[in-house]
Design an enzyme around this catalytic site. Structure first.
Site, PDB file in Angstrom:
ATOM      1  N   ASP A   1      16.377 -33.229  17.974  1.00 34.82           N
ATOM      2  CA  ASP A   1      16.829 -32.247  16.681  1.00 34.82           C
ATOM      3  C   ASP A   1      18.238 -31.992  17.114  1.00 34.82           C
ATOM      4  OD1 ASP A   1      16.664 -30.048  15.018  1.00 34.82           O
ATOM      5  OD2 ASP A   1      16.647 -28.861  16.902  1.00 34.82           O
TER       6      ASP A   1
ATOM      7  N   CYS B   1     -15.513 -43.209  46.361  1.00 31.52           N
ATOM      8  CA  CYS B   1     -16.163 -41.836  46.307  1.00 31.52           C
ATOM      9  C   CYS B   1     -15.844 -41.262  44.967  1.00 31.52           C
ATOM     10  CB  CYS B   1     -15.598 -41.140  47.621  1.00 31.52           C
ATOM     11  SG  CYS B   1     -15.922 -41.883  49.218  1.00 31.52           S
TER      12      CYS B   1
END
Length: 746
Positions: free
Chosen positions: A433, A33
């Site tokens: 970082d 489907c």
């Protein structure tokens, strides 16, 4: 690209170029489907991409031309044999009513089939108790054509579209068993009880209905996290106007309005506390288990709970711009996306049903030709059609993604899409970082160092505070706090200019100044080497240089930042999992090495500009393996975009979050290994689901072809396959972030 949720059908103007439309699709039952709906929507002129999700029963359509209207998409869905539906912005509808109707159908079918099952059981035990043929007919026929009518309707639509789906297989198989029984009953001599198979057709329909009901319940549970998020938004707010509290609809509020929140109430808007003190529970948004203290000036998020104290809040964001709305949209987008592996499954399922029908026909022909037994030929063909229903294939991937992204969101990890999940599974290097990610991002000034003749610590601090008066950088905030503590009054600064990754420049006290990194100082033609050994070796330094009336280095300011309490545990968890760790920072090498050494980070790159961070990511990627970047600031956005997987701290900037594939709603480094962990576990559930889906078919189809699989058992196995795949995915709901345990790669 703008994402909007549009109810279908909607008359009016077409969407803008590049708009993404979410459309509900009713009537889908299997992976076939999904493929049919996608092909139908792709045939609409102007549609550039479509992703249909069986788990959410939704289609996400990217319209590349403004000539596409929602009405056209709705018509395409109808023509494919399915029903377009309106979608709520957060899929907050309760699935209970539909589930109750399905349960009622199951109970009626079971009540009608039970006498047939009892008769069959008695026959197998050597105690004939079969009901008269016409009684069996009377019991089985309502099950076949009333309760099973949905299979005929959906199967006919598939056949009319020259396609196939689960419903076509069920309708064909059960009709064959029912028709064979009717023929035998009509052809039998008077007074003779023929062999009938009404129980086969009735029990098959009952088992399939039971499987669909269980599947519906499980699918409802997969979306529970999203519905829980959507329900955090209260319907009303207490508007404070002229000293009077007025209960008003939430949609009527505007930015700048004052809202009162009493103890125990949900905060309705994003804003800033103006009056009052209290503790706010933000666990449903950030995963933070402990309530956070809020005082005047503190920011609060809509959807969190005010545990104690009366708060007066100034509204800063409403509607679609609130944090809660953005979270819901992000989770919704992730659950609507399609994993790369699912695209392969969809291609397989597109030909699966026609192949099964052909195999069933060959099975029927072979048994009839070789054994001369038409009854056995029909029953074996029925067993093959039923066991091969591809329901589980279509559910394996979307349900795992729905549960995985939902439980991750509950713990403060927002995953943008299914591709991010797949990339996260393969991450072998994580680059961090430093400031605000591994450290608290709230540095303190530890020393003010005059380095020029005639300069004093007070002068250096005053000029630095003057330049940084309008800056939002954490180091600027530290300088302003130190100046206030020392009673230093900044001078008026002009010509202020921010230099990303390097510092700032401007004029103050009749001087042309620069303040920032060693790179900025050297770019300005100044040499600080004469400062010598007076500088702290492991501190972060900002250099103050004077360009006019003369050129010299006036001084330096040393900063220290506190490492986050969980940073070392996060690095250790990644290392134990075999994941390499790297730190990227614009700080000086000495400070970078000190932090990296304290945390156990494998490698540190210092003195980097934003473009340098992106270049470092490119170098790491060139070395092989998938690289993730974790950051929180504007300077990190290029590196986040350059990485295979960008992970943004939600405590950071919008620029970082928009460039990232995963957002962490609180600044806890331990959420990084947790995000990789849930990604790996989710992908493992996808693999397991696909394995079981294929295993049922690979084992069941040969058994049915050889006549070793009863159709009733085939029906039960088919229902069990979908339920087992869904149940396995739902086990992810018990996941919680590991605190310090190693995260093993999947």
């Amino acid at each position: 690209m703008n994402t909007s949720t549009i109810s279908v059908p909607v008359p009016g103007a077409p969407p803008r170029l590049g708009t993404t439309l979410d459309i509900g699709v009713g009537g889908m039952t299997c992976a076939s489907c999904v493929r049919r709906v996608e092909k139908a929507l792709l045939r609409v002129p102007g549609v550039s991409a479509v992703a249909v999700n069986l788990g959410t029963e939704r289609a996400r359509v990217e319209a590349a031309a403004d000539r596409v209207t929602p009405g056209q998409l709705a018509e395409a869905i109808r023509n494919a044999g399915y029903e377009p539906r309106a979608t709520a912005a957060a899929e907050s509808r309760d699935p209970a009513p539909g589930s109750r109707r399905q349960l009622l159908d199951v109970l009626i079918a079971a009540a009608l089939s039970a006498p047939l099952l009892a008769g069959m059981a008695g026959h197998l035990l050597g105690r004939p108790a079969m009901l008269p043929g016409w009684v069996q007919f009377a019991l089985a026929t309502p099950v076949q054509f009333w309760l099973g009518f949905r299979f005929y309707r959906a199967g006919w639509r598939a056949a009319r579209a020259l396609s196939g789906n689960m419903d076509l297989l069920v309708a064909t198989g059960t009709s064959a068993a029912w028709g064979l029984s009717v023929y035998a009953l009509l052809a039998a001599p008077a007074g003779h009880q023929p062999a009938l198979y009404f129980e086969t057709s009735a029990l098959l329909v009952t088992f399939v209905l039971l499987g669909k009901w269980l599947e519906s319940r499980a699918k409802g549970q997969t979306a529970s996290a999203l519905r829980a998020l959507a329900r955090l938004r209260p319907d009303t707010a207490r508007l404070l106007r002229d000293g009077t509290e007025l209960a008003v609809p939430l949609d009527s509020l505007r930015v700048g309005d004052l809202v009162v929140v009493r103890p125990g109430e949900r905060i309705p808007v994003d804003g800033r506390v103006l009056e009052g003190n209290g503790h706010v529970d933000e666990s449903m948004l950030t995963g933070e288990s402990l309530p956070l203290e809020k005082a005047p000036g503190a920011r609060v998020t809509g959807g969190s709970v005010n545990a104690d104290g009366r708060l007066v809040i100034e509204t800063a964001a409403i509607g679609a711009e609130t944090t809660l709305a953005k979270i819901v949209r992000l989770v919704e987008s992730a659950q609507a996306s399609k994993a790369p592996v699912q695209r392969l499954v969809d291609r397989v399922s597109a030909v699966f049903v026609p192949v099964v029908l052909l195999l069933a026909l060959l099975t029927f022909a072979a048994w009839w030709a070789l054994a001369g037994d038409a009854t056995a030929a029909v029953l074996n063909a029925v067993a093959m059609m039923v066991i091969a229903c591809p329901c589980a294939l279509g559910l394996a991937t979307p349900t795992a993604i729905m549960v995985g992204t939902g439980v991750a969101a509950r713990h403060g990890i927002l995953i943008r899409d299914a591709e991010a999940l797949e990339r996260a599974r393969d991450v072998r290097t994580v680059a961090f970082d430093k400031t605000g990610t591994l450290t608290e991002g709230r540095p303190e000034v530890t020393a003010v160092l005059p380095l020029a003749e005639g300069a004093s610590a007070g002068l250096v601090l005053r000029l630095a505070a003057s330049l940084l008066h309008g800056s939002e950088h954490p180091l600027a905030d530290a300088v302003r706090r130190r100046a206030a503590a020392d009673g230093v009054v900044p001078a008026a600064a002009t010509s202020f200019r921010a230099l990303p990754g390097r510092g700032v420049s401007g004029e103050a006290d009749g001087r042309e100044l620069v303040l920032g990194s060693l790179r900025l100082l050297r770019e300005s033609g100044l040499d600080p080497s004469a400062s010598g050994d007076a500088l702290p070796a492991d501190a972060t330094l900002s250099w103050l240089g004077q360009l006019a009336p003369d050129r010299r280095v006036l001084g330096a300011i040393a900063f220290a930042d506190t490492v986050k309490p969980t940073a070392r545990a996060a690095i250790q968890a990644l290392r134990d999992a075999g994941t390499a760790t790297v730190m990227l920072t614009g700080d000086r090498p000495e400070a970078a090495r000190a932090v990296a050494g304290a945390l156990g980070v494998g490698q540190a790159f210092a003195g980097l500009l934003p473009e340098d961070k992106a270049g470092a990511i490119a170098t790491l990627r060139a070395g092989g393996g998938v690289v993730a970047m974790v950051g929180d600031g504007i300077n990190d956005a290029p590196a986040l975009a350059a990485a295979d997987l960008g992970i943004a701290m939600g405590s950071g900037t919008d620029a970082a979050m928009s460039a990232a594939a995963i957002t962490l709603m609180r600044g806890d480094p331990l959420l990084v290994p947790a995000a990789l962990d849930i990604a790996r576990r989710t992908h493992a559930k996808i693999r397991q689901g696909l394995f079981w889906a294929f295993a049922y078919n690979l084992v069941g189809i040969p058994l049915a072809a050889c006549g070793w699989l009863d159709p009733v058992i085939a029906g039960g196995a088919m229902a069990l396959s979908s339920v087992s795949v869904l149940g396995n995915a739902l086990l992810l709901r018990r996941w919680s972030p590991p605190r310090s345990a190693a995260v093993r790669p999947g």
